[in-house]
Design a protein around this motif. Structure first.
Motif, PDB file in Angstrom:
ATOM      1  N   SER A 144      52.161  52.591 112.597  1.00  8.58           N
ATOM      2  CA  SER A 144      52.893  53.453 111.680  1.00  8.58           C
ATOM      3  C   SER A 144      53.695  52.591 110.707  1.00  8.58           C
ATOM      4  O   SER A 144      53.936  51.407 110.948  1.00  8.58           O
TER       5      SER A 144
ATOM      6  N   ALA B 159      49.269  59.716 106.138  1.00  9.52           N
ATOM      7  CA  ALA B 159      49.859  60.391 107.300  1.00  9.52           C
ATOM      8  C   ALA B 159      50.680  59.454 108.160  1.00  9.52           C
ATOM      9  O   ALA B 159      51.583  59.891 108.887  1.00  9.52           O
TER      10      ALA B 159
ATOM     11  N   THR C  11      56.211  56.945 106.786  1.00 10.53           N
ATOM     12  CA  THR C  11      57.511  57.596 106.639  1.00 10.53           C
ATOM     13  C   THR C  11      58.169  57.008 105.400  1.00 10.53           C
ATOM     14  O   THR C  11      58.238  55.786 105.253  1.00 10.53           O
TER      15      THR C  11
ATOM     16  N   LYS D 193      55.451  65.480 101.643  1.00 14.38           N
ATOM     17  CA  LYS D 193      56.085  66.400 102.589  1.00 14.38           C
ATOM     18  C   LYS D 193      55.130  67.520 102.995  1.00 14.38           C
ATOM     19  O   LYS D 193      55.012  67.846 104.182  1.00 14.38           O
ATOM     20  N   SER D 194      54.449  68.093 102.025  1.00  8.76           N
ATOM     21  CA  SER D 194      53.527  69.195 102.329  1.00  8.76           C
ATOM     22  C   SER D 194      52.351  68.731 103.179  1.00  8.76           C
ATOM     23  O   SER D 194      51.761  69.531 103.924  1.00  8.76           O
ATOM     24  N   ASP D 195      52.013  67.444 103.094  1.00  8.69           N
ATOM     25  CA  ASP D 195      50.927  66.889 103.906  1.00  8.69           C
ATOM     26  C   ASP D 195      51.393  66.443 105.293  1.00  8.69           C
ATOM     27  O   ASP D 195      50.604  65.889 106.061  1.00  8.69           O
ATOM     28  N   GLY D 196      52.672  66.660 105.586  1.00 10.67           N
ATOM     29  CA  GLY D 196      53.183  66.356 106.919  1.00 10.67           C
ATOM     30  C   GLY D 196      53.879  65.021 107.070  1.00 10.67           C
ATOM     31  O   GLY D 196      54.264  64.650 108.191  1.00 10.67           O
ATOM     32  N   GLN D 197      54.067  64.288 105.984  1.00  6.85           N
ATOM     33  CA  GLN D 197      54.792  63.020 106.076  1.00  6.85           C
ATOM     34  C   GLN D 197      56.292  63.273 106.209  1.00  6.85           C
ATOM     35  O   GLN D 197      56.819  64.277 105.718  1.00  6.85           O
ATOM     36  N   LYS D 198      56.988  62.343 106.859  1.00 10.61           N
ATOM     37  CA  LYS D 198      58.448  62.368 106.892  1.00 10.61           C
ATOM     38  C   LYS D 198      58.963  61.770 105.585  1.00 10.61           C
ATOM     39  O   LYS D 198      58.547  60.689 105.183  1.00 10.61           O
TER      40      LYS D 198
ATOM     41  N   THR E  62      62.410  65.865 104.261  1.00 13.33           N
ATOM     42  CA  THR E  62      62.422  66.453 105.603  1.00 13.33           C
ATOM     43  C   THR E  62      63.698  66.091 106.358  1.00 13.33           C
ATOM     44  O   THR E  62      64.106  66.794 107.275  1.00 13.33           O
TER      45      THR E  62
ATOM     46  N   SER F 139      64.707  69.562 107.584  1.00 11.59           N
ATOM     47  CA  SER F 139      64.699  70.016 108.973  1.00 11.59           C
ATOM     48  C   SER F 139      65.666  69.221 109.854  1.00 11.59           C
ATOM     49  O   SER F 139      65.877  69.583 111.018  1.00 11.59           O
TER      50      SER F 139
END
Length: 304
Positions: A2, A124, A127, A154-159, A189, A220
């Motif tokens: 990561s 993905a 961060t 963000k919409s693709d799920g990344q922090k 996020t 979040s």
């Protein structure tokens, strides 16, 4: 593997010593965060720096300094005719003031190339971290495309992690600063704002109000920092106040918030809870403010 990618401007830092002397170093809020995150993250997590530098000797030395901290430089663009910015820290009883020279700073152009942004920041496994300074220094016509890319991440799920780090002198006026800060919070996020700056900008009177605004914007997870005071950590369901382990008389508060950010982000990426991460971040920042300058090379050995 990561990846943590920190986005922003690294500058030549002139920090005050005694007898009117200064020491040259290289620092900036986003690099400071990366430095402290790197210290506490395992090698299985890469830490990279995204910026632009010039083609002069100081740019080359700055990039080498970043590499020496085990922070990746592959995402840095080198622009002909540009230079790094410079800032000077003046101290008064441990509190700092800054003077800046950044008219020719290459980092102002770091979001110009959309294809380079996409290659460098989307993925993905990445961060992303940026700050209000990262946004403020950009040429006005590139801010929208920069935030559009972060919105896609963000919409693709990344922090996507944001520290508002407000610097009024970098903005045309208060309304412009508030507008772009709000836009940045909406693509993030996690938010790591600091009081009392946010109180002044948005006419809020409590950390709870600051946190609620970021949660409403779409974050979040929010950590509202308060210097030596208790930080408020919340995800909208859980809410806790977390203070430093003991009062500390600072030698130099440069890098306090950045080191808190780096400690917190590293702890969260290492699987720690919000509360445990905030406690750890306070320990990191508590050690940093007992030393001069933004980067404390022995930080890992100091934090037990």
């Amino acid at each position: 593997m990561s990846k943590l990618v920190s986005i922003g401007e690294c500058m030549i830092e002139m920090s005050a010593l005694e007898n009117g002397l200064y020491k040259k170093g290289y620092a900036g809020d986003s690099l400071n965060m990366a430095f402290y995150a790197r210290a506490f993250l395992p090698q299985s997590v890469s830490v990279d720096y995204f910026t632009a530098l010039g083609d002069d000797g100081e740019s080359e030395a700055l990039a080498q300094s970043i590499q020496n901290h085990n922070i990746g430089t592959d995402l840095i663009r080198f622009l002909p005719g540009k230079t790094p910015g410079l800032y000077m820290i003046s101290l008064d009883q441990g509190e700092r003031t800054f003077s800046y020279w950044r008219a020719m700073s290459a980092a102002k152009e770091m979001a110009r190339d959309m294809a380079h942004l996409e290659r460098s920041l989307l993925g993905a496994d990445k961060t992303l971290f940026f700050s209000g300074i990262s946004l403020a220094i950009l040429q006005p016509d590139t801010r929208d495309q920069f935030l559009t890319l972060l919105e896609k991440a963000k919409s693709d799920g990344q922090k996507v992690i944001f520290d508002s780090n407000l610097r009024p002198s970098l903005w045309e006026n208060r309304d412009e600063m508030a507008d772009w800060t709000a836009k940045a919070s909406a693509v993030s996020t996690m938010a790591l704002p600091t009081v009392p700056d946010e109180y002044v900008l948005f006419d809020e009177r409590s950390s709870e109000q600051v946190a609620e605004r970021y949660l409403r914007a779409g974050c979040s997870e929010v950590v509202v920092k308060a210097g030596p005071g208790d930080a408020l950590v919340t995800n909208g369901t859980e809410k806790e106040w977390v203070g430093p382990p003991a009062p500390i008389s600072p030698v130099d508060t440069t890098g306090a918030g950045d080191s808190f950010n780096g400690g917190y982000i590293a702890a969260r990426l290492n699987g720690k809870s919000m509360v445990d991460a905030a406690q750890f971040a306070h320990k990191v920042a508590g050690q940093v403010i007992q030393h001069r300058g933004a980067l404390v090379s022995e930080i890992k050995s100091l934090v037990q």
